[in-house]
Structure formats: C-alpha cells, structure tokens
Write an enzyme that holds these catalytic residues in place. Sequence first.
Site, PDB file in Angstrom:
ATOM      1  CG  ASP A  54      61.202  55.152  74.014  1.00  0.00           C
ATOM      2  OD1 ASP A  54      62.237  55.828  74.076  1.00  0.00           O
ATOM      3  OD2 ASP A  54      61.125  53.981  74.435  1.00  0.00           O
ATOM      4  CD  GLU A  84      64.913  57.066  71.326  1.00  0.00           C
ATOM      5  OE1 GLU A  84      66.005  56.984  71.909  1.00  0.00           O
ATOM      6  OE2 GLU A  84      63.955  56.311  71.576  1.00  0.00           O
TER       7      GLU A  84
END
Length: 736
Positions: A419, A472
């Site tokens: 993330d 990401e």
Amino acid sequence: MTPSAGKDPEPAASGLLSALDITAILSGTHEDPFAVLGVHPAGKAILARCFIPDAETVTVETLVGKELGTLERRDDAGFFEGPIALKKPQPVRYRARNQGGEWIVVDPYSFGPVLGPMDDYYIREGSHLRLFDKMGAHPIEHDGARGYHFAVWAPNARRVSVVGQFNDWDGRRHVMRLRADTGIWEIFIPGVEGGLAYKYEILDRNGTLLPLKADPFARRSELRPNTASMTTPEIAQTWDDEAHRKHWASTDARRQPISIYEVHAGSWQRRDNGEMLSWDELADRLIPYCVDMGFTHIEFLPISEFPFDPSWGYQTTGLYAPTARFGEPEGFARFVNGCHKVGIGVILDWVPAHFPTDEHGLRWFDGTALYEHEDPRQGFHPDWNTAIYNFGRQEVLSFLVNNALYWAEKFHVDGLRVDAVASMLYLDYSRKHGEWVPNEYGGNENLEAVRFLQTMNTEIYGSHKGILTIAEESTSWPKVSHPVHAGGLGFGFKWNMGFMHDTLQYLSREPVHRKFHHNDLTFGLLYAFSENFVLPLSHDEVVHGKGSLIAKMAGDDWQKFANLRAYYAFMWGYPGKKLLFMGQEFAQWREWSEDRALDWNLLEYHLHEGMRRLVRDLNGTYRAKPALHARDCEGDGFEWLLADDRDNSVFAWLRKAPGEKLVAVITNFTPVYRESYAIPLPVEGRWKEILNTDAEIYGGSGKGNGGAVHAKKNTIGATIASITLPPLATLMLEQE
C-alpha cells in the site's frame, strides 16, 4: 521483617543483599535484576533470591521437586533470600505458602539467556531473516522447563518488564535481561501457557513509566477494543497445497491468467445478527463463490491487527498478528489452505509505509522515536495523521522485511500488495515547501525507502518462489516492476492507476461527448508495457462519496448497466491483470461501507444477476483463451485494429499469443446500434463470437452477430468483416 524495621544485614561473606538492592527490586528500579535474583554463587555457598508477593514462607526445590532449603523473608512485600544445597547454579522452583495454601513458582531468573551471539551478530548486521522466530513471545522448552520466551527491542529504555495475566500485570515480577549489543530485552518465563494477555511495561531512559506497549512481534492480539498481545502456540496446520505452490513456483506469473477479487473480510457477508464471519465461515462461503466466479486470487484489505474499524486495516498496530475479529490465527491458515486446495491464491494488502499513533503501538516505543523519525517533517504523515517508519534504521528495515517473509512462510500467502508506495518514495509527498527534508543529494527521492523496497523484494522472491509482490504506486516512478539488478524496485507488478482514472473519467461522460475525449482510452497503450500492470477497480473507487461503479456510469439506468457491462469486457480484453472490488461484480448501487454486508439481495433482479454472470463468463473466457492473458505484459500480445474512430466511439484491437488463436476485442461506447460496421481483421474466414455483453442473459438487448462473423478480402485486398455492433457493448471474436 523489613530492612526499614532496623534489622539490615549488610553484604558480607554471606553475600546477602543490601537494603538498597532489596528496595530497588521491590520498586522495580533495579538496574539488573538478573545479577541478583535467581541462583548465584556467594563464596563457597549458593544463594537463592526471589520476589514472590503474598508469600509467607518459601522453600526452594529442583525442577523435579527435590528440596534444597528454606529461604528467609527479608521483606514483608515478598522478598526471600538464603543459601541452598546446590554445588553450582541451576534452574530451581519455589514452593510458596501463605494462609490460603501453597503454590509453585519456577524461577525465571535462574535460567540463562535464549538468544545467542549469532543472533546478536545478524541482528546488528541487519541480515537476520528469522526474527519472527526469535522476537515476540514463543513457547519453548529451556533447561528442562516449558514456558514462553519473550524478546523485544527497546535500546533506550532503562527497564522493560513483561506484564500480563500470569503475573497480575505487576512490572516488578518479570523484569527482562538487556542484551546491550542489540538493545533487545529478553526473558524466559516458565509455566506460561498459550492464550494469555500480555504487554511490555517500559521505563524510559529517565525512569518515566510509559503507557503499556503491545508486542511489535505478537502473533495474536486481543479483540478490539482491548489492545493486549496474546501468547499463542506455533501454528498447527497440515498443509495440502503442494500442487498449488508448485504450479506458481514453476511458471512466469506475467504469462498466467490473474483475476483478483478484492475483499474486505469484515463486510463481504455477515451473520444474520450482523456479526462478522469467522475465517471458517468465510471459507465455507467465499471460497466456493470465487471458484464459481472464476477468480484466480482473493486479495484481502489488511488483516493485520488494527484498532479502528473505519481504517479498514490500513492503520495497523500488529503487523504479525492476524486480526482477532475473525478468530484465531489458525483459522486464517485453514482459510489459505482451503483456497490453495481449489487453486485460488491469497494476496494480502500490506502496509509498511506508516503506522498509527495509538499509545499501545509503536509510537515512541521506548520513550524515543524508535520506529519512526523524530523530525515530524520525516516521521509524521499529514494525510493520515500517522507515523512514518524510519527506513534508514537497520532494525526497522529488518522488522518490516521479516514481516513480509513471515506471512509467506507461516501462512503460505501467495502475494503482498504493498500500500501507498508513492508516499514512501517521495520525501515531499503531500508536503509544501519547507515541510520536508531533502535527501543527501538535495532531491525529493526517499533513498532509504527505495533500499527497503529493493531489499524486501529481493529477499521474498529469493526465498519464496511463486510469490507475487504488487505495488500501489500512482506516479511515473521508473522501473517499479523491474528487477533490482536492473535498477528497478523489484516488484512483480504495479497497479495501473492511469487506466483506472482515464477509463472511469471517460465513462462518466455522456456518450455524445465521448468523441471529444477519445484519447482517454487510447493514451494508456502508450505505456501499457512499460511495467507489469494490474488493472485495478479497487475499493478506493467506491468510498468517500465516490459512489459505486454503476453509479459512476453515464445515462439512465439501462445505459448505466450497458456501459458497465461494456467497460468490464473492455477491461478484461485490455492488456494487464485484473482486479475488481467485491460488490461491483453484481453492480451494487450503494457506496461500500465497512460496517455492513454487501447488498446481496440485488441478485434477485435480472440486471444485477446478469452483471454477475457476465463477470463470471469474462473470467472464464480470460482464463481459457491464452491470447487474452499470455502476453498481458508484452507488446507483442496487442495490436490495434481501430484506434481512431472517435466519431463513433468505437475501439477494436487484437490480443494474441504465440501458437494460439487470435481474439479480437471490439467496443461500441455509444448507445447507437450499428449494422454492417467494417472491422479489419488479420485473417480471412469465420470468427466466432465468444462473448457479447449485450446478450439477453446479461441484461442486454440481445443484438449480435448470430454467433459468428466472416472476414473477407475487399476490392483493395484488405481483410474486412462486416459486423453488427450492439449499443454500449463489447464483443470478443475468436479466429476459427
């Protein structure tokens, strides 16, 4: 009697402890309890010393029960001391008594250390890759006794104690031993069993008592709102996934079909009373659903322990502990095993970028900025009010790298989606001028974060063949999914945020305006093969007022459904792996919320059930046709057929793979029904219509080509098929 009562034997040949030492032990401020408590030589004698609150008399025994002597009570608070019948120090136990009865205490201070010099060496070097077996709380047998070994890193603390249900949360009882070379504190506590709550009680360098801290390496935690760590045995799981793991270890993931179902485990479905499902209940429902739908992987929003439900797990306080919301850690292991037995991979969202500032967590862990930067320009995240890991600190880097290895080894997870990578890479991320500190060369690149990501990817790919790491990363940082030895970050894949943004922006426009924004859908092919991309329609697109995917589509309800069907097939025909957030496969209208289940009742309606059937068939087609997946990440798997028909908003391309049948993907993004539309195709003959999003079974109008089209050479020698283009629809044609 107490030392303060006037009888205070001074240390002499007897070796008895001074009043000051006793006071320090009883107050929990002694600099080194291991130097005085336990069993120690004193001249020719062997002395035993212990602190057992509430005891009136104490007899010393060997671990097998042989009596060695009775100790003198030096302080009424429970400090005992005296000679015992031993020739050399060894582990002992105490038989304590008072008016209420008697009980046995095995002396933790009579045991030697568990960690060794090689642990110290590799920890200091930053190359210890099995910290998860050494740090935290682990059940062991040590010098003839069974119990738990505790180890925690707190180099700037004056004193660290384990407190928990096994010692009445009394920080004086189990003060830990400091390993000065590493700053790690450890203690073996005999008799501790699994399933007990504990924390660390820490005095900072000034002697100030800090809030109780959860164990950074805890493998299990209490259920929120409680925040203690839990002693837990090693995971007992019989794995039946050799075939699954062997397959992924022996293939190139870039050339495999990968279709990911992104799931928030707490809200996919719930019990009738609104409670979250356990891992076993999720296994009974979610695994068969994904098998039927044809997804290859399940990706969970973070499942590491976290205190606040609305954070969705992205503000974790226990990176090593599967959250207690869904049961014990073994339940998650059983879930993964169940997925693997039917060929489904499990990917975890992983958050090494930042951590929350809850007082029981990592923030100012030992009274100093230990895991984070002290300077808020480097250590505080303005977007999420969280702390940023200090990637330049070797111990922090090892903590995070070991966590990635832990999930792969202990739980057999197939991948980690990392993330907020962009927030890690840029020192000025979400910061104004003057709010960030440049790197040593004056730039905004976080070189320490780059090193961490490269190290993590190198270690996890090096030790776990078949693993996937997915970034990401929302910027144009180069070579995110290129090997480290080639100057890349080393990820296997990168989310294609540009595809998501451009296509959703395009589809939110009324069809009459789309011809003016044709490049929104063609631009992505200029960079489609610069990285190994995953095309994400993720949870981020259906929260914070953004609405659901169906709600984003332009037009009336019929057009919204037709647009979304055409979009899904456009995406499944586009180069790149696929990711779809739960609920969007049946076009949930409401924006997703973590505090309720999906609106499964919508499947009673034909348009919603039709959408679900389409996604299932798209997955089946994508997996069955190598042309659609075997060259997802390579330019030779794609060829434009029509890229410039902006007036009609039609797009057409060819997907191909060596030795496989060609597949043509054709999309009409207007509600205009077009007959006799000319499509150039590379091969003459019959092309079978293998998918049509306008089919009635999916909720469409039923327009199509009767199952096939024929390509013929025209008068100028071009091979053309005259086809019917349904309104707001995507067709897939396969060469026969």
